[in-house]
Design an enzyme around this catalytic site. Structure first.
Site, PDB file in Angstrom:
ATOM      1  CB  ALA A  34     -60.942  44.169 -10.109  1.00 18.71           C
ATOM      2  CB  CYS A  35     -58.643  48.163 -13.170  1.00 18.36           C
ATOM      3  SG  CYS A  35     -57.021  49.614 -13.726  1.00 18.36           S
ATOM      4  N   GLY A  36     -58.162  50.487 -10.749  1.00 25.09           N
ATOM      5  CA  GLY A  36     -58.433  51.896 -10.192  1.00 25.09           C
ATOM      6  C   GLY A  36     -58.929  52.807 -11.543  1.00 25.09           C
ATOM      7  CG  PHE A  37     -57.023  53.783 -14.693  1.00 22.28           C
ATOM      8  CD1 PHE A  37     -56.701  54.976 -14.725  1.00 22.28           C
ATOM      9  CD2 PHE A  37     -55.909  53.044 -14.157  1.00 22.28           C
ATOM     10  CE1 PHE A  37     -55.754  55.677 -14.074  1.00 22.28           C
ATOM     11  CE2 PHE A  37     -54.727  53.487 -13.941  1.00 22.28           C
ATOM     12  CZ  PHE A  37     -54.446  54.870 -13.810  1.00 22.28           C
ATOM     13  CB  THR A  38     -62.887  49.831 -13.122  1.00 24.79           C
ATOM     14  OG1 THR A  38     -61.929  48.694 -13.271  1.00 24.79           O
ATOM     15  CG2 THR A  38     -64.425  49.218 -13.529  1.00 24.79           C
TER      16      THR A  38
END
Length: 153
Positions: A34-38
């Site tokens: 659930a990360c912006g970098f996923t």
């Protein structure tokens, strides 16, 4: 102590001795769902698809230490990675990468890199002899490190 002396657990909680990866080029990454970098999962999968036949292994270790962005169980993480990103590289048990409960593997990696991990999707490149080559921060997309992989594979 070499990284090959370390034992980890895969996403299904099977014990894996890192010595299993002797002779392989490793890209070890702490990941989160659930990360912006996923979306970097796509780039990691593309690198794996392109270089797995030449000995590249991508080893992904879920971690919930940064922004609580990996709250799921191992089963939920595995399902997410398969359904959303079609991940076929190795996924491992959710771990800590910093602090007193840090995985021994990540203690070794951060020691070699000379710094603690700051966020999700930090990458460590290991050569076929198990030696640390270089670390890459979160901002460095997988496709931007392809040249480094090609140089040692």
């Amino acid at each position: 102590m070499s990284i090959y002396d370390i034992e980890v657990k895969d996403i299904d909680m099977n014990s894996i001795k890192m010595e299993e990866f002797k002779g392989k080029t490793l890209l070890i990454v702490n990941v989160a769902s659930a990360c912006g970098f996923t979306p970097q999962y796509t780039g990691l999968q593309n690198l794996y698809d392109k270089y797995k036949d030449k000995g590249l292994e991508v080893l992904a270790f879920p971690c919930n230490q940064f922004g609580a962005q990996e709250k799921g169980t191992n089963e939920e993480i595995k399902d997410f990675c398969g359904a959303k990103y079609n991940v076929s590289f190795r996924l491992f048990d959710k771990i800590d990468v910093n602090g007193e409960n840090a995985s021994p593997l990540f203690v070794k990696l951060t020691e070699k890199a000379g710094r603690e991990i700051q966020w999700n999707f930090t990458k460590f490149l290991i050569n076929k002899d198990g030696e640390f080559v270089r670390g890459f921060g979160t901002q460095k997309k997988p496709e931007e490190i392809e040249e480094h992989i090609k140089a040692i594979i």
